[in-house]
Design an enzyme around this catalytic site. Structure first.
Site, PDB file in Angstrom:
ATOM      1  N   TYR A   1      -5.356   6.199  -5.379  1.00  0.00           N
ATOM      2  CA  TYR A   1      -4.379   7.054  -6.086  1.00  0.00           C
ATOM      3  C   TYR A   1      -3.897   8.178  -5.159  1.00  0.00           C
ATOM      4  O   TYR A   1      -2.697   8.379  -4.978  1.00  0.00           O
ATOM      5  CB  TYR A   1      -5.031   7.615  -7.349  1.00  0.00           C
ATOM      6  CG  TYR A   1      -4.209   8.666  -8.069  1.00  0.00           C
ATOM      7  CD1 TYR A   1      -3.042   8.321  -8.747  1.00  0.00           C
ATOM      8  CD2 TYR A   1      -4.611  10.008  -8.073  1.00  0.00           C
ATOM      9  CE1 TYR A   1      -2.290   9.299  -9.409  1.00  0.00           C
ATOM     10  CE2 TYR A   1      -3.869  10.977  -8.726  1.00  0.00           C
ATOM     11  CZ  TYR A   1      -2.713  10.613  -9.392  1.00  0.00           C
ATOM     12  OH  TYR A   1      -1.971  11.582 -10.043  1.00  0.00           O
TER      13      TYR A   1
ATOM     14  N   ALA B   1       4.513   7.682 -12.484  1.00  0.00           N
ATOM     15  CA  ALA B   1       3.465   7.366 -11.509  1.00  0.00           C
ATOM     16  C   ALA B   1       2.455   6.446 -12.163  1.00  0.00           C
ATOM     17  O   ALA B   1       2.369   6.374 -13.392  1.00  0.00           O
ATOM     18  CB  ALA B   1       2.754   8.649 -11.049  1.00  0.00           C
TER      19      ALA B   1
END
Ligand SMILES: NC(=O)c1ccc[n+]([C@@H]2O[C@H](COP(=O)([O-])OP(=O)(O)OC[C@H]3O[C@@H](n4cnc5c(N)ncnc54)[C@H](OP(=O)(O)O)[C@@H]3O)[C@@H](O)[C@H]2O)c1
Length: 279
Positions: A124, A59
Site C-alpha cells: 500500500y 485508492a
C-alpha cells in the site's frame, strides 16, 4: 469554481464533500461511475463537468489486501493518479491528490516533515508513494495532501469497528506500539478548501494534532461513550497482520500552518465532536 471529486463516496469523501459543496460547485463521483484508471472515462468526466479542480480520493485502501493484490494496488494507487495527472495537464485542471503516512517507515522519533525521505514498508505504502511520484513528475499544478488514521461517518472506520466489537464482547485487544494522530475526516475539508483557494502546490501533511497509540485511542472512545470495556494492550507482532505499519507516524504540521494559517485541532477535541455527532 467547478470542482470534480473522484473516489468521493468512501470514508474521506463522505466526510468532506458536504463541506466542499458549501464552497464550490462540486460534482462527486466514485468507481461505479468513473474508474480513475480509465483515461477514456476520465475524458468523459472532464468533458461533462469542465472542472477547474480535480480532487482525487480514489485508492485501494485495504492495506492487508494490497499485499495479496499488488497488481491491483499499483493500478489504483499509482497508474490511476498518473492517468489523472495526464488529464489535468491536458485540460489545465488543478489536481488535489490524497496520500498517506504509510509512505514512511515509522522509524523517525520526531514528527515527519514533508521533505523527510519516504521509505514505505508495505505494498500500500509503496504504491501510494509511486502515485505521488508519477504526479509530481508531470510538473502540473498540484497539491498532495498526506493524511493518516482517518475516521468518520462511513460505518467502516476504527471507531465503528471497536465500538461494535466492544458492544458484542465487552472486551477487545488493541495494538499499543503504533503511535499516530487519529484524524476526523471532516477536518480535512478546510485544508482542501485552502489548497484550492490559496493555490497551494507540493506536499502537505495534514492530521489532527497531538498523538496516541491505537490502544489509547480505543480507551478514549470508550471513555467518551461511557462504555465499560476492557481494552487489552497487544503488540503489532501479536496481531500479526500481513502488512507492516509504521510504528511512529506523527506529522509535523508547520508547513500547513505557515501557508494557510490553519491550526488543526487536537485529536481528542475532534473525537468528542465526532461522537457527539454520531447518528
Ligand atoms: N482511511 C485512512 O485512514 C487513510 C489514511 C491516510 C490516507 N488515506 C487516503 O485517503 C484517500 C481516501 O481514503 P478513504 O479512507 O476515503 O478510502 P475509501 O473509504 O476506501 O474510499 C476510496 C474510494 O475510492 C474508490 N475507488 C477505489 N478504486 C477506484 C478507482 N480505480 N477509481 C475510482 N474510485 C476508486 C473506492 O471504491 P471501493 O470501495 O468500491 O473500492 C472508495 O469508494 C485515499 O487516497 C487514501 O489512500 C486514507
Amino acid at each position: 469554481m467547478k470542482v470534480l471529486v473522484a473516489g468521493g463516496k468512501g470514508l474521506l469523501g463522505t466526510g468532506i464533500t458536504p463541506l466542499l459543496q458549501a464552497h464550490f460547485d462540486c460534482a462527486v463521483s466514485d468507481i461505479d461511475e468513473w474508474d480513475i484508471t480509465s483515461e477514456a472515462a476520465g475524458k468523459r468526466m472532464f468533458d461533462l463537468h469542465h472542472p477547474d479542480v480535480l480532487i482525487n480520493l480514489a485508492a485501494m485502501t485495504d492495506v492487508d489486501g494490497c499485499e495479496d493484490r499488488a497488481d491491483l494496488a499499483m493500478k489504483a494507487n499509482a497508474e490511476g493518479p498518473e492517468v489523472l495527472a495526464g488529464l489535468c495537464s491536458a485540460f489545465s485542471v488543478k489536481l488535489i491528490h490524497i496520500s498517506t503516512d504509510y509512505v514512511f517507515d515509522g522509524e523517525k522519533c520526531s514528527p515527519y516533515r514533508e521533505d523527510d525521505e519516504p521509505n514505505p514498508q508495505s505494498v500500500y505504502g509503496r504504491t501510494k508513494l509511486a502515485g505521488e511520484r508519477r504526479i509530481l513528475e508531470r510538473n502540473i499544478d498540484c497539491a498532495i495532501i498526506r493524511t493518516e488514521w482517518l475516521y468518520g461517518h462511513s460505518g467502516t472506520s476504527f471507531v465503528d469497528k471497536v465500538t461494535a466489537i466492544a458492544a458484542a464482547e465487552g472486551r477487545l485487544s488493541v495494538v499499543n506500539d503504533q503511535r499516530g494522530s487519529p484524524t476526523y475526516a471532516r477536518d480535512l475539508a478546510l485544508p482542501v478548501v485552502a489548497a484550492i483557494n490559496k493555490g497551494l502546490t507540493g506536499i502537505y501533511h495534514v492530521s489532527n494534532s497531538g498523538s496516541c497509540t491505537w490502544h489509547d485511542f480505543a480507551k478514549a472512545i470508550f471513555s467518551v461513550l461511557r462504555m465499560n470495556v476492557e481494552v487489552i494492550p497487544i503488540s503489532s507482532a501479536d496481531l500479526g497482520r500481513k502488512a507492516k505499519r509504521p510504528a511512529h507516524s506523527v506529522f509535523d504540521l508547520t508547513k500547513l500552518r505557515r501557508d494557510t494559517g490553519i491550526e488543526m485541532r487536537n485529536w481528542m477535541d475532534a473525537l468528542n465532536d465526532y461522537l457527539a455527532d454520531a447518528p
